[in-house]
Design a protein around this motif. Structure first.
Motif, PDB file in Angstrom:
ATOM      1  N   PHE A 242       0.832  -1.198   0.000  1.00  0.00           N
ATOM      2  CA  PHE A 242       0.000   0.000   0.000  1.00  0.00           C
ATOM      3  C   PHE A 242       0.871   1.255   0.000  1.00  0.00           C
ATOM      4  CE2 PHE A 242      -2.098   3.377   2.418  1.00  0.00           C
ATOM      5  CZ  PHE A 242      -3.300   3.509   1.735  1.00  0.00           C
ATOM      6  N   SER A 243       1.905   1.240   0.819  1.00  0.00           N
ATOM      7  CA  SER A 243       2.815   2.382   0.889  1.00  0.00           C
ATOM      8  C   SER A 243       3.533   2.578  -0.435  1.00  0.00           C
ATOM      9  CB  SER A 243       3.833   2.181   2.016  1.00  0.00           C
ATOM     10  OG  SER A 243       3.180   2.038   3.264  1.00  0.00           O
ATOM     11  N   LEU A 244       3.894   1.472  -1.091  1.00  0.00           N
ATOM     12  CA  LEU A 244       4.543   1.577  -2.399  1.00  0.00           C
ATOM     13  C   LEU A 244       3.618   2.227  -3.418  1.00  0.00           C
ATOM     14  CD1 LEU A 244       6.453  -1.839  -2.703  1.00  0.00           C
ATOM     15  CD2 LEU A 244       7.420   0.456  -2.435  1.00  0.00           C
ATOM     16  N   GLY A 245       2.323   1.955  -3.292  1.00  0.00           N
ATOM     17  CA  GLY A 245       1.367   2.600  -4.199  1.00  0.00           C
ATOM     18  C   GLY A 245       1.394   4.107  -4.046  1.00  0.00           C
ATOM     19  N   ILE A 246       1.483   4.585  -2.801  1.00  0.00           N
ATOM     20  CA  ILE A 246       1.568   6.030  -2.552  1.00  0.00           C
ATOM     21  C   ILE A 246       2.871   6.588  -3.136  1.00  0.00           C
ATOM     22  CG2 ILE A 246       1.711   7.783  -0.740  1.00  0.00           C
ATOM     23  CD1 ILE A 246       0.034   5.940   1.039  1.00  0.00           C
ATOM     24  N   SER A 358      10.629  11.323  -1.015  1.00  0.00           N
ATOM     25  CA  SER A 358      10.740  11.611   0.415  1.00  0.00           C
ATOM     26  C   SER A 358       9.393  12.019   0.994  1.00  0.00           C
ATOM     27  CB  SER A 358      11.772  12.723   0.634  1.00  0.00           C
ATOM     28  OG  SER A 358      11.970  12.958   2.000  1.00  0.00           O
ATOM     29  N   PHE A 359       8.651  12.855   0.267  1.00  0.00           N
ATOM     30  CA  PHE A 359       7.326  13.277   0.722  1.00  0.00           C
ATOM     31  C   PHE A 359       6.392  12.070   0.876  1.00  0.00           C
ATOM     32  CE2 PHE A 359       2.938  14.262  -0.381  1.00  0.00           C
ATOM     33  CZ  PHE A 359       2.629  15.260   0.529  1.00  0.00           C
ATOM     34  N   ALA A 360       6.372  11.217  -0.154  1.00  0.00           N
ATOM     35  CA  ALA A 360       5.478  10.061  -0.132  1.00  0.00           C
ATOM     36  C   ALA A 360       5.859   9.092   0.977  1.00  0.00           C
ATOM     37  CB  ALA A 360       5.508   9.349  -1.485  1.00  0.00           C
ATOM     38  N   THR A 361       7.151   8.968   1.251  1.00  0.00           N
ATOM     39  CA  THR A 361       7.587   8.097   2.343  1.00  0.00           C
ATOM     40  C   THR A 361       7.068   8.612   3.680  1.00  0.00           C
ATOM     41  OG1 THR A 361       9.591   7.532   1.104  1.00  0.00           O
ATOM     42  CG2 THR A 361       9.597   7.080   3.475  1.00  0.00           C
ATOM     43  N   GLY A 362       7.121   9.937   3.860  1.00  0.00           N
ATOM     44  CA  GLY A 362       6.573  10.513   5.085  1.00  0.00           C
ATOM     45  C   GLY A 362       5.078  10.306   5.198  1.00  0.00           C
ATOM     46  N   LEU A 363       4.372  10.415   4.077  1.00  0.00           N
ATOM     47  CA  LEU A 363       2.921  10.231   4.078  1.00  0.00           C
ATOM     48  C   LEU A 363       2.548   8.783   4.355  1.00  0.00           C
ATOM     49  CD1 LEU A 363       0.049  11.323   3.524  1.00  0.00           C
ATOM     50  CD2 LEU A 363       0.466  10.910   1.086  1.00  0.00           C
ATOM     51  N   ALA A 364       3.346   7.840   3.823  1.00  0.00           N
ATOM     52  CA  ALA A 364       3.010   6.423   3.962  1.00  0.00           C
ATOM     53  C   ALA A 364       3.512   5.818   5.268  1.00  0.00           C
ATOM     54  CB  ALA A 364       3.593   5.639   2.780  1.00  0.00           C
ATOM     55  N   ALA A 365       4.502   6.470   5.905  1.00  0.00           N
ATOM     56  CA  ALA A 365       5.132   5.885   7.090  1.00  0.00           C
ATOM     57  C   ALA A 365       4.143   5.539   8.203  1.00  0.00           C
ATOM     58  CB  ALA A 365       6.225   6.823   7.612  1.00  0.00           C
ATOM     59  N   PRO A 366       3.177   6.422   8.543  1.00  0.00           N
ATOM     60  CA  PRO A 366       2.253   6.065   9.635  1.00  0.00           C
ATOM     61  C   PRO A 366       1.410   4.831   9.338  1.00  0.00           C
ATOM     62  CG  PRO A 366       2.222   8.433   9.227  1.00  0.00           C
ATOM     63  CD  PRO A 366       2.988   7.819   8.101  1.00  0.00           C
ATOM     64  N   PHE A 367       1.052   4.612   8.078  1.00  0.00           N
ATOM     65  CA  PHE A 367       0.254   3.437   7.731  1.00  0.00           C
ATOM     66  C   PHE A 367       1.049   2.162   7.997  1.00  0.00           C
ATOM     67  CE2 PHE A 367      -1.684   6.825   5.295  1.00  0.00           C
ATOM     68  CZ  PHE A 367      -3.040   6.588   5.474  1.00  0.00           C
ATOM     69  N   PHE A 368       2.315   2.177   7.600  1.00  0.00           N
ATOM     70  CA  PHE A 368       3.146   1.003   7.842  1.00  0.00           C
ATOM     71  C   PHE A 368       3.398   0.809   9.344  1.00  0.00           C
ATOM     72  CE2 PHE A 368       7.432  -0.678   8.629  1.00  0.00           C
ATOM     73  CZ  PHE A 368       7.268  -1.963   8.119  1.00  0.00           C
TER      74      PHE A 368
END
Length: 624
Positions: A242-246, A358-368
Motif C-alpha cells: 500500500f505504501s509503495l502505491g503512494i 521523500s514526501f510520499a515516504t513521510g505520508l506512507a510511514a504512519p500506515f506502515f
C-alpha cells in the motif's frame, strides 16, 4: 574545503596591514650545488634553501590546510628530467583553519636532483627554480610571492659523475600529492551546495509528508485502512505494498516534472515569470479550496475505476488501493505536494523525483507503522473540529507562500507593485488572521460557537500572532534577519524613509560604466552577480552590506550589481560575462576588479562571517 576557504580569507586579510608590511621579505631564497661541474647525461643535485625570518613560518608543499608552497625547476632544454625532495615539515593544529597544518620555520633546504641531457652543450648553464610561497606570522599572512633563484653550473664532459642518494628525513614530492592552491585571487570552492542542501530539502519533504497526515482527507482514513490490512493475510506486507502505491504515484509526479522541464532546463526557472505565475495560481487555488471557497476533486469516473480494481484483492489490488488513496486525498495534500515541487523544480537534476519520494515516504510511514504496531491505533486522537481548523490555517499559510512567488514576478518584471512594505503588510494580515481564527475571533469552519479554547490551540495562535507582529519593524525599514532572504528588498520608499539610502549605493547592470568610473576615481570595482529571485543575494544585501564595517569598506570601491536571472538581453550579457570571465554560473558571486577589468579577488556565495567578507573587500592588488 572549509580550510581552503579560510586560507583565502587569511591571505586576503593581509590587505589590512600598512603598505610597509608588503615591503618586507621574510624569506630569502638561494639555489646552489656542491658540484660546480657536471658531465652531460649525469645528475646534479641542486639545493634550494629558504631562510625564514624569526617569528614567520612558510607552509609546506604537502600541507592539508593553508596555501601550500609550490616549487618547480624552470624549463631548460639541457635538463632531461628532475625530481623534488622535501624534508619533514612541522605538523601542528592551526586554530585559524581548525585543521592540522604543515609548515617550515627558520631554514629549510629542498633537494632537486636534475639529470642533464646527453647532448647538453658544454659551458655555463644557468638553472632556475620557480617558487611561489605564502608566509605568515602569528597575526597576519602576506600574499603569496613568486621568486626565481638561479644557479650556474659548468657543463664539462671531464667532470666526474655523481650519484644522488636520498638523505635521511627526505621524501620525494610528486605533483599528484600537491593540494590545490587557493589564494585571494582564486575562487575558493565551497563543498557542493546542492549536495549540502539536498539533505535538508529531503528532510523537509519528509516532514511535509508526515504533516499531511493531519488533514481532513487523510487522518480519518488511517484506522479504516490499517484495519483492512489487519484483516488480510500478511498484513505488514500488505501495508508495504500500500505504501509503495503512494510512493509510486508521487514519484511519477516528480518524473513528470523532470521530463517536462528537462535536467538542464530548470536553470532559469527560479526567476521565470511564467513559471512563477503558474505556481502562484496553483497555490491560490489550493489556498481558496482549503479556506472553503470550493472543493478540488478528481473525476469520479477515474476514482471509481481505481476503487473497483483495488477491491479484487491480492497485492496488486492493495497497490491500486494506495494509488486510489493518494488521488482521493490530493485535495488536502496537494498544497504540500505543490510546495515540494515548487522548491525542487527550481533546481537541477533529479531533485523533483527525490523530493516526491521523500514526501510520499513521510505520508506512507504512519500506515506502515500502525500496521506493524496495531495497538497504537487506540491512542490516535479522534477526528473532529481540529481537522477542519488545520485545513483553514493551511489556507492562510498557503496564501502567504503564494505571495512569495508573486513577488518574484514583480521583481523580475520591475513592476514595483508588491513592494517590501505591501508584502510584509499582507503577511502580517494573513498570519494575524490565522492566529485570530484559532482564538475563535474569526468565525469560519472548524470554530463552533461557545467551544472552549484548549491550551494547544491557544499556544499555536500565540505563535502566529507573535510572528505576525514581528514583521511590523520590517515595514519601517528594519532588517528581519534570515527572513530577509524571502521578502522583497527595500526599494527606497519605506514608510519612514529609506534605510537603503544610508547603505552602499550600487550601480545596476552598468559594468562598463563602473570600470570607467573606477578609472576616474582611482578605485577598484566590486562586481556582484546577483538575481531577482536569489534568496542568498537578498540576505547579503539586507544583512551584510549595511553593517558599519562593511559599508565603510565599500566606500573605497565602485559597486555594481549585475542581474543574471532576468529575461532580457542585459541578463544574458551578464550571464555570459560571469561564465566567460569567472567560469561559474552562480548567485551571488562577488569579484574585485581593477579599472582595467583584471581580477584581483573573488568570493563565491553568501556568508554570515562579516570578518571573512571584510577581508575580501579589502583585498588589493599585490603584484603577484
Amino acid at each position: 574545503m572549509i580550510a581552503r576557504f579560510a586560507a583565502a580569507a587569511l591571505f586576503a586579510a593581509a590587505a589590512l596591514q600598512p603598505v610597509s608590511v608588503f615591503a618586507q621579505n621574510p624569506v630569502q631564497w638561494t639555489l646552489s650545488s656542491d658540484s660546480p661541474k657536471a658531465a652531460p647525461g649525469s645528475t646534479i643535485t641542486l639545493k634550494l634553501t629558504a631562510t625564514i625570518d624569526e617569528g614567520w613560518h612558510m607552509y609546506a608543499l604537502t600541507t592539508p590546510a593553508g596555501i601550500p608552497t609550490r616549487i618547480q625547476l624552470g624549463d631548460n632544454p639541457a635538463i632531461a628530467s628532475s625530481k623534488l625532495f622535501t624534508p619533514q615539515p612541522i605538523k601542528k593544529y592551526d586554530p585559524n583553519f581548525k585543521a592540522d597544518t604543515e609548515t617550515f620555520e627558520k631554514e629549510v633546504t629542498f633537494l632537486i636532483p636534475a639529470e642533464l641531457a646527453k647532448n647538453a652543450p658544454a659551458g655555463p648553464l644557468e638553472l632556475t627554480a620557480n617558487v611561489r610561497y605564502p608566509v605568515c606570522n602569528s597575526t597576519m599572512c602576506l600574499p603569496p610571492k613568486k621568486k626565481a633563484p638561479s644557479f650556474t653550473i659548468d657543463v664539462d664532459s671531464a667532470a666526474p659523475s655523481m650519484a644522488f642518494a636520498i638523505p635521511a628525513g627526505y621524501t620525494e614530492f610528486k605533483t599528484a600529492q600537491a593540494a590545490p592552491a587557493v589564494s585571494a585571487t582564486t575562487p575558493a570552492q565551497n563543498a557542493n551546495p546542492s549536495t549540502e542542501g539536498l539533505g535538508a530539502f529531503l528532510l523537509t519533504a519528509f516532514g511535509l509528508g508526515l504533516a499531511s497526515i493531519f488533514t481532513p482527507c487523510v487522518f480519518p482514513m488511517i484506522p479504516i485502512t490499517v484495519s483492512f490490512f489487519l484483516n488480510q493475510r500478511g498484513g505488514i506486507v500488505q501495508a508495504i505494498v500500500f505504501s509503495l502505491g503512494i510512493i509510486v504515484l508521487f514519484c511519477s509526479l516528480g518524473l513528470g516534472v523532470t521530463a517536462l522541464v528537462g535536467p538542464f532546463g530548470v536553470n532559469q526557472l527560479a526567476s521565470n515569470p511564467w513559471v512563477n505565475a503558474f505556481i502562484t495560481l496553483v497555490f491560490c487555488a489550493f489556498a481558496l479550496s482549503l479556506l472553503g471557497a470550493f472543493e478540488i476533486t478528481l473525476p469520479s469516473s477515474l476514482l471509481t475505476k481505481l476503487d473497483s480494481a483495488s477491491r479484487r484483492g491480492g497485492y496488486f489490488g492493495t497497490l491500486l488501493m494506495g494509488l486510489t488513496f493518494s488521488l482521493t486525498s490530493f485535495a488536502c495534500v496537494g498544497p504540500f505536494v505543490g510546495s515540494v515541487l515548487a522548491a525542487s523544480v527550481q533546481t537541477k537534476g533529479a531533485q523533483p523525483v527525490l523530493g516526491m519520494a521523500s514526501f510520499a515516504t513521510g505520508l506512507a510511514a504512519p500506515f506502515f507503522f500502525l500496521a506493524a504496531f496495531p495497538s497504537y491505533l487506540k491512542k490516535l486522537p479522534r477526528s473532529g473540529g481540529w481537522l477542519a481548523r488545520v485545513k483553514v490555517v493551511m489556507g492562510f499559510v498557503l496564501l502567504a507562500a503564494m505571495l512569495k512567488y508573486a513577488s518574484v514576478i514583480d521583481q523580475v518584471l520591475q513592476l514595483n507593485w508588491l513592494t517590501r512594505e505591501r508584502f510584509l503588510a499582507a503577511w502580517f494580515v494573513l498570519f494575524a488572521m490565522a492566529g485570530l481564527y484559532l482564538l475563535g475571533l474569526l468565525k469560519m469552519e472548524g470554530v463552533e460557537e461557545g467551544e472552549s479554547l484548549g491550551i494547544g490551540r491557544l499556544l499555536i495562535a500565540a505563535v502566529f500572532l507573535i510572528f505576525a507582529f514581528s514583521l511590523l519593524p520590517g515595514m519601517f525599514g528594519a532588517p528581519l534577519g534570515q527572513l530577509d532572504a524571502y521578502v522583497p528588498a527595500a526599494s527606497g520608499g519605506g514608510l519612514l524613509g529609506s534605510t537603503a539610502e544610508a547603505g552602499p549605493q550600487w550601480m545596476k547592470n552598468q559594468y562598463t560604466e563602473a570600470l570607467d568610473r573606477a578609472k576616474q576615481e582611482n578605485k577598484l570595482v566590486l562586481v556582484d552577480f546577483t538575481g531577482y529571485a536569489c534568496t542568498n543575494c537578498h540576505w547579503m544585501k539586507a544583512n551584510m552590506f549595511p553593517r558599519p564595517e562593511i559599508a565603510d569598506a565599500c566606500k573605497d570601491l565602485v559597486l555594481v550589481e549585475l542581474y543574471t536571472d532576468g529575461n532580457d538581453k542585459t541578463a544574458e550579457e551578464n550571464q555570459k560575462l560571469e561564465e566567460e570571465k569567472f567560469k561559474v554560473n552562480t548567485e551571488p558571486y562577488y569579484a574585485i576588479l581593477d579599472p582595467s577589468g583584471n581580477v584581483i579577488a573573488q568570493f563565491p556565495g553568501s556568508t554570515p562571517d562579516a570578518g571573512k567578507f571584510l577581508a575580501f573587500l579589502r583585498t588589493r592588488a599585490s603584484g603577484v
